[in-house]
Design a protein around this motif. Structure first.
Motif, PDB file in Angstrom:
ATOM      1  N   CYS A 169      20.726   8.405 -32.296  1.00  9.73           N
ATOM      2  CA  CYS A 169      19.386   8.546 -33.126  1.00  9.73           C
ATOM      3  C   CYS A 169      19.573   8.359 -34.711  1.00  9.73           C
ATOM      4  CB  CYS A 169      18.763   9.717 -32.730  1.00  9.73           C
ATOM      5  SG  CYS A 169      17.253   9.985 -33.379  1.00  9.73           S
ATOM      6  N   ALA A 170      18.704   7.510 -35.332  1.00 12.49           N
ATOM      7  CA  ALA A 170      18.869   7.449 -36.690  1.00 12.49           C
ATOM      8  C   ALA A 170      17.568   7.304 -37.352  1.00 12.49           C
ATOM      9  CB  ALA A 170      19.682   6.072 -36.931  1.00 12.49           C
ATOM     10  N   VAL A 171      17.632   7.671 -38.591  1.00 13.74           N
ATOM     11  CA  VAL A 171      16.476   7.677 -39.553  1.00 13.74           C
ATOM     12  C   VAL A 171      16.580   6.911 -40.862  1.00 13.74           C
ATOM     13  CG1 VAL A 171      15.664  10.032 -38.747  1.00 13.74           C
ATOM     14  CG2 VAL A 171      16.948   9.767 -40.805  1.00 13.74           C
ATOM     15  N   SER A 172      15.477   6.332 -41.218  1.00 11.23           N
ATOM     16  CA  SER A 172      15.718   5.577 -42.457  1.00 11.23           C
ATOM     17  C   SER A 172      14.431   5.943 -43.383  1.00 11.23           C
ATOM     18  CB  SER A 172      15.862   3.992 -42.189  1.00 11.23           C
ATOM     19  OG  SER A 172      15.647   3.535 -43.242  1.00 11.23           O
ATOM     20  N   MET A 198      19.178   2.155 -45.549  1.00 12.27           N
ATOM     21  CA  MET A 198      20.191   2.387 -44.967  1.00 12.27           C
ATOM     22  C   MET A 198      19.792   3.534 -43.916  1.00 12.27           C
ATOM     23  SD  MET A 198      21.677   5.261 -47.372  1.00 12.27           S
ATOM     24  CE  MET A 198      22.078   6.561 -46.237  1.00 12.27           C
ATOM     25  N   LEU A 199      20.721   3.539 -42.720  1.00 12.50           N
ATOM     26  CA  LEU A 199      20.401   4.388 -41.545  1.00 12.50           C
ATOM     27  C   LEU A 199      21.077   5.625 -41.659  1.00 12.50           C
ATOM     28  CD1 LEU A 199      20.825   1.717 -38.818  1.00 12.50           C
ATOM     29  CD2 LEU A 199      18.230   3.078 -39.439  1.00 12.50           C
ATOM     30  N   THR A 200      20.532   6.881 -41.535  1.00 11.62           N
ATOM     31  CA  THR A 200      21.531   8.148 -41.299  1.00 11.62           C
ATOM     32  C   THR A 200      21.538   8.268 -39.813  1.00 11.62           C
ATOM     33  OG1 THR A 200      20.758   8.823 -43.433  1.00 11.62           O
ATOM     34  CG2 THR A 200      21.439  10.378 -41.959  1.00 11.62           C
ATOM     35  N   PHE A 201      22.592   8.501 -39.552  1.00 10.77           N
ATOM     36  CA  PHE A 201      22.720   8.753 -37.846  1.00 10.77           C
ATOM     37  C   PHE A 201      23.173  10.169 -37.458  1.00 10.77           C
ATOM     38  CE2 PHE A 201      23.203   4.344 -36.109  1.00 10.77           C
ATOM     39  CZ  PHE A 201      23.214   3.628 -37.358  1.00 10.77           C
ATOM     40  N   GLY A 202      22.660  10.447 -36.300  1.00  3.99           N
ATOM     41  CA  GLY A 202      23.090  11.635 -35.642  1.00  3.99           C
ATOM     42  C   GLY A 202      24.394  11.305 -35.278  1.00  3.99           C
ATOM     43  N   GLY A 203      25.011  12.700 -34.500  1.00  7.64           N
ATOM     44  CA  GLY A 203      26.494  12.539 -33.861  1.00  7.64           C
ATOM     45  C   GLY A 203      26.898  11.975 -32.839  1.00  7.64           C
ATOM     46  N   GLY A 204      25.735  11.400 -32.170  1.00 14.00           N
ATOM     47  CA  GLY A 204      25.795  10.675 -30.976  1.00 14.00           C
ATOM     48  C   GLY A 204      25.725  11.555 -29.430  1.00 14.00           C
ATOM     49  N   THR A 205      25.129  11.227 -28.524  1.00 14.63           N
ATOM     50  CA  THR A 205      25.252  11.647 -27.130  1.00 14.63           C
ATOM     51  C   THR A 205      25.772  10.766 -26.191  1.00 14.63           C
ATOM     52  OG1 THR A 205      23.131  12.856 -27.669  1.00 14.63           O
ATOM     53  CG2 THR A 205      23.573  12.787 -25.311  1.00 14.63           C
TER      54      THR A 205
END
Lengths: 116, 113
Positions: B91-94, B100-107
């Protein structure tokens, strides 16, 4: 059409060596981003270009990291005097053709850097 | 500054079962929201995005996500998963659609037969 390409795909460097990672964006894309993805984590922003101008380098972790895009197309990320903590996958993404509002970032396959 | 939290690092699920991957974000201003999928040794591929308009967003491969502003969430769902959906999901936000994208740690979604 061709996507974003990166080379080399894998790089092993001895600690203290300099490395150069290349990114070929999608033709015509104005924006280019570099991200660093450590093992088991999400990508983290490093730097951003709009054409040849580096507009944001706030994510570069130290002055050993340097990026350029001299002609507004191919970009190179250089890491001087590599350290073990530099081991990661380096991802390049490009986006935005003038007149297109989709803004989707297209990612390359990444370069996996291992520093021994 | 904005941040993204993906509450589950791994989600095991049986084939043909429904799945929800959770994402919460933190930001003092409005953001744009994205879900990306990463298959082994490949780059990230966009699944879907929320820029404005309807809060229910449909993406590729049968995935959808719902933007909930009050709960600052953007959970990803699929009604019936396939073995081929096994991958890492980010998941990412901008702050801006072209930024630029700020990402979560991933699932990591693991689909079992």
């Amino acid at each position: 059409g061709a996507g974003v390409s990166q080379s080399p795909r894998y790089k092993v460097a001895k600690r203290g060596q300099d490395v150069a990672l290349r990114c070929d964006p999608i033709s015509g894309h104005v924006s280019l981003f570099w991200y660093q993805q450590a093992l088991g984590q999400g990508p983290e922003f490093l730097t951003y270009f709009q054409n040849e101008a580096q507009l944001d380098k706030s994510g570069l972790p130290s002055d050993r990291f340097f990026a350029e895009r001299p002609e507004g197309s191919v970009s190179t990320l250089k890491i001087q005097r590599t350290q073990q903590e530099d081991s990661a996958v380096y991802l390049c993404a490009s986006s935005f053709i003038q007149g297109d509002s989709s803004y989707e970032q297209y990612f390359g396959p990444g370069t996996r850097l291992t520093v021994t | 500054a904005q941040s993204v939290t993906q509450l589950d690092s791994q989600v095991p699920v049986f084939e043909e079962a429904p799945v929800e991957l959770r994402c919460n974000y933190s930001s003092s201003v409005s953001v744009y929201l994205f879900w990306y999928v990463q298959y082994p040794n490949q780059g990230l591929q966009l699944l879907l995005k929320y820029l404005s308009g309807s809060t229910l967003v449909k993406g590729i491969n049968g995935f959808e996500a719902e933007f909930n502003k009050s709960q600052t969430s953007f959970h990803l769902r699929k009604p019936s998963v396939h073995i081929s959906d096994t991958a890492e999901y980010f998941c990412a936000v901008s702050l801006d659609a072209g930024n630029m994208l700020t990402f979560g740690g991933g699932t990591r979604l693991m689909v079992k037969p």
